[in-house]
Design a protein around this motif. Structure first.
Motif, PDB file in Angstrom:
ATOM      1  N   TYR A 185      45.797  36.164  41.646  1.00  0.00           N
ATOM      2  CA  TYR A 185      47.016  36.873  41.252  1.00  0.00           C
ATOM      3  C   TYR A 185      47.881  36.080  40.270  1.00  0.00           C
ATOM      4  O   TYR A 185      48.608  36.682  39.476  1.00  0.00           O
ATOM      5  CB  TYR A 185      47.799  37.290  42.494  1.00  0.00           C
ATOM      6  CG  TYR A 185      47.114  38.432  43.192  1.00  0.00           C
ATOM      7  CD1 TYR A 185      47.167  39.721  42.665  1.00  0.00           C
ATOM      8  CD2 TYR A 185      46.354  38.223  44.335  1.00  0.00           C
ATOM      9  CE1 TYR A 185      46.506  40.764  43.274  1.00  0.00           C
ATOM     10  CE2 TYR A 185      45.683  39.267  44.949  1.00  0.00           C
ATOM     11  CZ  TYR A 185      45.760  40.536  44.418  1.00  0.00           C
ATOM     12  OH  TYR A 185      45.088  41.574  45.008  1.00  0.00           O
ATOM     13  N   MET A 186      47.789  34.758  40.297  1.00  0.00           N
ATOM     14  CA  MET A 186      48.465  33.981  39.246  1.00  0.00           C
ATOM     15  C   MET A 186      47.859  34.302  37.883  1.00  0.00           C
ATOM     16  O   MET A 186      48.573  34.492  36.894  1.00  0.00           O
ATOM     17  CB  MET A 186      48.353  32.479  39.538  1.00  0.00           C
ATOM     18  CG  MET A 186      49.349  31.961  40.556  1.00  0.00           C
ATOM     19  SD  MET A 186      49.255  30.161  40.766  1.00  0.00           S
ATOM     20  CE  MET A 186      49.884  29.613  39.183  1.00  0.00           C
ATOM     21  N   THR A 187      46.534  34.364  37.835  1.00  0.00           N
ATOM     22  CA  THR A 187      45.873  34.661  36.559  1.00  0.00           C
ATOM     23  C   THR A 187      46.105  36.100  36.132  1.00  0.00           C
ATOM     24  O   THR A 187      46.277  36.373  34.940  1.00  0.00           O
ATOM     25  CB  THR A 187      44.358  34.395  36.653  1.00  0.00           C
ATOM     26  OG1 THR A 187      43.815  35.092  37.783  1.00  0.00           O
ATOM     27  CG2 THR A 187      44.072  32.924  36.816  1.00  0.00           C
ATOM     28  N   SER A 237      47.923  37.143  32.750  1.00  0.00           N
ATOM     29  CA  SER A 237      47.214  37.998  31.791  1.00  0.00           C
ATOM     30  C   SER A 237      48.064  39.199  31.390  1.00  0.00           C
ATOM     31  O   SER A 237      48.095  39.587  30.215  1.00  0.00           O
ATOM     32  CB  SER A 237      45.881  38.472  32.379  1.00  0.00           C
ATOM     33  OG  SER A 237      45.023  37.388  32.629  1.00  0.00           O
ATOM     34  N   ILE A 238      48.753  39.790  32.360  1.00  0.00           N
ATOM     35  CA  ILE A 238      49.623  40.932  32.074  1.00  0.00           C
ATOM     36  C   ILE A 238      50.778  40.509  31.167  1.00  0.00           C
ATOM     37  O   ILE A 238      51.098  41.191  30.187  1.00  0.00           O
ATOM     38  CB  ILE A 238      50.160  41.541  33.390  1.00  0.00           C
ATOM     39  CG1 ILE A 238      49.015  42.174  34.186  1.00  0.00           C
ATOM     40  CG2 ILE A 238      51.248  42.582  33.108  1.00  0.00           C
ATOM     41  CD1 ILE A 238      49.407  42.577  35.596  1.00  0.00           C
ATOM     42  N   VAL A 239      51.394  39.362  31.503  1.00  0.00           N
ATOM     43  CA  VAL A 239      52.545  38.862  30.735  1.00  0.00           C
ATOM     44  C   VAL A 239      52.158  38.581  29.283  1.00  0.00           C
ATOM     45  O   VAL A 239      52.938  38.815  28.360  1.00  0.00           O
ATOM     46  CB  VAL A 239      53.117  37.594  31.403  1.00  0.00           C
ATOM     47  CG1 VAL A 239      54.122  36.907  30.491  1.00  0.00           C
ATOM     48  CG2 VAL A 239      53.765  37.946  32.738  1.00  0.00           C
ATOM     49  N   VAL A 240      50.943  38.096  29.067  1.00  0.00           N
ATOM     50  CA  VAL A 240      50.482  37.801  27.710  1.00  0.00           C
ATOM     51  C   VAL A 240      50.006  39.067  27.001  1.00  0.00           C
ATOM     52  O   VAL A 240      50.328  39.300  25.821  1.00  0.00           O
ATOM     53  CB  VAL A 240      49.341  36.758  27.739  1.00  0.00           C
ATOM     54  CG1 VAL A 240      48.719  36.596  26.350  1.00  0.00           C
ATOM     55  CG2 VAL A 240      49.856  35.421  28.238  1.00  0.00           C
ATOM     56  N   SER A 241      49.248  39.897  27.694  1.00  0.00           N
ATOM     57  CA  SER A 241      48.552  41.020  27.059  1.00  0.00           C
ATOM     58  C   SER A 241      49.471  42.152  26.616  1.00  0.00           C
ATOM     59  O   SER A 241      49.315  42.681  25.506  1.00  0.00           O
ATOM     60  CB  SER A 241      47.497  41.586  28.024  1.00  0.00           C
ATOM     61  OG  SER A 241      46.530  40.624  28.329  1.00  0.00           O
ATOM     62  N   PRO A 294      42.197  24.272  35.175  1.00  0.00           N
ATOM     63  CA  PRO A 294      41.122  24.743  34.309  1.00  0.00           C
ATOM     64  C   PRO A 294      40.544  26.087  34.768  1.00  0.00           C
ATOM     65  O   PRO A 294      40.171  26.923  33.942  1.00  0.00           O
ATOM     66  CB  PRO A 294      40.068  23.635  34.403  1.00  0.00           C
ATOM     67  CG  PRO A 294      40.854  22.415  34.721  1.00  0.00           C
ATOM     68  CD  PRO A 294      41.949  22.887  35.627  1.00  0.00           C
ATOM     69  N   ALA A 295      40.478  26.284  36.088  1.00  0.00           N
ATOM     70  CA  ALA A 295      39.978  27.553  36.618  1.00  0.00           C
ATOM     71  C   ALA A 295      40.902  28.707  36.223  1.00  0.00           C
ATOM     72  O   ALA A 295      40.451  29.789  35.846  1.00  0.00           O
ATOM     73  CB  ALA A 295      39.852  27.480  38.137  1.00  0.00           C
ATOM     74  N   LEU A 296      42.216  28.468  36.299  1.00  0.00           N
ATOM     75  CA  LEU A 296      43.184  29.483  35.880  1.00  0.00           C
ATOM     76  C   LEU A 296      42.949  29.888  34.425  1.00  0.00           C
ATOM     77  O   LEU A 296      42.924  31.081  34.092  1.00  0.00           O
ATOM     78  CB  LEU A 296      44.608  28.947  36.023  1.00  0.00           C
ATOM     79  CG  LEU A 296      45.192  28.786  37.423  1.00  0.00           C
ATOM     80  CD1 LEU A 296      46.574  28.161  37.326  1.00  0.00           C
ATOM     81  CD2 LEU A 296      45.272  30.121  38.133  1.00  0.00           C
ATOM     82  N   ALA A 344      40.150  37.778  31.568  1.00  0.00           N
ATOM     83  CA  ALA A 344      40.921  38.931  32.041  1.00  0.00           C
ATOM     84  C   ALA A 344      41.807  39.563  30.979  1.00  0.00           C
ATOM     85  O   ALA A 344      42.326  40.661  31.172  1.00  0.00           O
ATOM     86  CB  ALA A 344      41.780  38.519  33.244  1.00  0.00           C
ATOM     87  N   LEU A 345      41.975  38.886  29.833  1.00  0.00           N
ATOM     88  CA  LEU A 345      42.906  39.378  28.815  1.00  0.00           C
ATOM     89  C   LEU A 345      42.473  40.682  28.160  1.00  0.00           C
ATOM     90  O   LEU A 345      43.276  41.606  28.008  1.00  0.00           O
ATOM     91  CB  LEU A 345      43.091  38.312  27.725  1.00  0.00           C
ATOM     92  CG  LEU A 345      43.970  37.103  28.057  1.00  0.00           C
ATOM     93  CD1 LEU A 345      43.901  36.097  26.923  1.00  0.00           C
ATOM     94  CD2 LEU A 345      45.406  37.534  28.288  1.00  0.00           C
ATOM     95  N   LEU A 346      41.216  40.761  27.734  1.00  0.00           N
ATOM     96  CA  LEU A 346      40.785  41.874  26.882  1.00  0.00           C
ATOM     97  C   LEU A 346      41.010  43.259  27.481  1.00  0.00           C
ATOM     98  O   LEU A 346      41.558  44.132  26.803  1.00  0.00           O
ATOM     99  CB  LEU A 346      39.317  41.714  26.480  1.00  0.00           C
ATOM    100  CG  LEU A 346      38.770  42.879  25.630  1.00  0.00           C
ATOM    101  CD1 LEU A 346      39.535  42.999  24.317  1.00  0.00           C
ATOM    102  CD2 LEU A 346      37.287  42.724  25.371  1.00  0.00           C
ATOM    103  N   PRO A 347      40.605  43.521  28.731  1.00  0.00           N
ATOM    104  CA  PRO A 347      40.796  44.881  29.251  1.00  0.00           C
ATOM    105  C   PRO A 347      42.255  45.345  29.211  1.00  0.00           C
ATOM    106  O   PRO A 347      42.529  46.504  28.904  1.00  0.00           O
ATOM    107  CB  PRO A 347      40.295  44.784  30.704  1.00  0.00           C
ATOM    108  CG  PRO A 347      39.336  43.648  30.694  1.00  0.00           C
ATOM    109  CD  PRO A 347      39.909  42.664  29.719  1.00  0.00           C
ATOM    110  N   ILE A 348      43.175  44.420  29.489  1.00  0.00           N
ATOM    111  CA  ILE A 348      44.591  44.808  29.492  1.00  0.00           C
ATOM    112  C   ILE A 348      45.090  45.017  28.068  1.00  0.00           C
ATOM    113  O   ILE A 348      45.770  46.006  27.774  1.00  0.00           O
ATOM    114  CB  ILE A 348      45.449  43.749  30.218  1.00  0.00           C
ATOM    115  CG1 ILE A 348      44.932  43.513  31.638  1.00  0.00           C
ATOM    116  CG2 ILE A 348      46.910  44.194  30.272  1.00  0.00           C
ATOM    117  CD1 ILE A 348      45.650  42.413  32.387  1.00  0.00           C
ATOM    118  N   ILE A 349      44.761  44.081  27.164  1.00  0.00           N
ATOM    119  CA  ILE A 349      45.185  44.230  25.770  1.00  0.00           C
ATOM    120  C   ILE A 349      44.650  45.524  25.175  1.00  0.00           C
ATOM    121  O   ILE A 349      45.382  46.312  24.578  1.00  0.00           O
ATOM    122  CB  ILE A 349      44.704  43.032  24.917  1.00  0.00           C
ATOM    123  CG1 ILE A 349      45.394  41.743  25.339  1.00  0.00           C
ATOM    124  CG2 ILE A 349      44.982  43.293  23.432  1.00  0.00           C
ATOM    125  CD1 ILE A 349      44.890  40.512  24.604  1.00  0.00           C
TER     126      ILE A 349
END
Length: 204
Positions: free
Chosen positions: A19-21, A25-29, A75-77, A84-89
């Motif tokens: 959930y951190m990731t 991802s949402i905040v960036v995308s 590093p795992a994050l 995880a970025l692409l689907p949201i973007i």
């Protein structure tokens, strides 16, 4: 025999990791998607970069992170966020772009600012597409979080890989079953949130 305490600790680590990731991802995308709508040139660059990152296999992403950043939780994050970025973007961008032009024209006609149009017209009407991307990213993050146990992230993946190495079925199931249940639970919760936020006229 795997204790309940061990499973609970691993599950907590897994939840934090996923959930951190997902939140990151949402905040960036979503801001990137809004920026892309405003600039076609920037949109092409962002989408090409996101597609390139998505084309890299998950295991390769995890492996590349090690020599660049090291091993452990951070590093795992980063490895999970990259996947995880692409689907949201992509889904957010498509959702924002495919708004009925007449709605935008009407909003301009009554004097709404660009921010107001994005906030009250584009965003609510894009919720189905946005949540489709978020739900898919949540499933990706959950599965890759298991894989990142190879680089020391901990969590349920650690139980799975320990079980595979020692041929311990109980340990494998102790990691795999909670991971599956978490994936199903997160998808259901996101579906409920999507239904609550989506305008009535856009609900199926």
């Amino acid at each position: 025999m795997v204790t309940l305490e061990t499973i609970a600790d691993a599950t907590f680590q897994h939840i934090i990791l996923v959930y951190m990731t997902l939140i990151a991802s949402i905040v960036v995308s979503i801001p990137l998607a809004f920026v892309s709508v405003e600039s076609e040139r920037l949109a092409n660059w962002i989408m090409k970069t996101a597609n390139l990152l998505q084309a890299v296999p998950s295991f390769a992403v995890v492996a590349i992170v090690v020599p660049l950043i090291g091993i452990g939780f951070t590093p795992a994050l980063i490895a999970i966020i990259v996947r995880a970025l692409l689907p949201i973007i992509k889904n957010t961008y498509i959702g924002l772009l495919n708004i009925d032009p007449s709605l935008i024209d009407y909003a301009h006609g009554i004097g709404m600012t660009r921010w107001q149009i994005n906030r009250y017209i584009r965003l609510p009407n894009s919720y189905p597409a946005i949540f489709a991307g978020i739900r898919f990213s949540a499933l990706l993050a959950n599965s890759i979080a298991v894989l990142t146990a190879l680089i020391g992230s901990g969590g349920l993946g650690e139980l799975v890989f320990e079980g595979l190495v020692s041929f311990n079925t109980d340990r494998i199931l102790a990691g795999a079953i909670p991971a599956i249940l978490l994936a199903l639970a997160s998808d259901s919760l996101l579906a409920m949130l999507e239904k609550k936020l989506t305008p009535i006229n856009l609900r199926e």
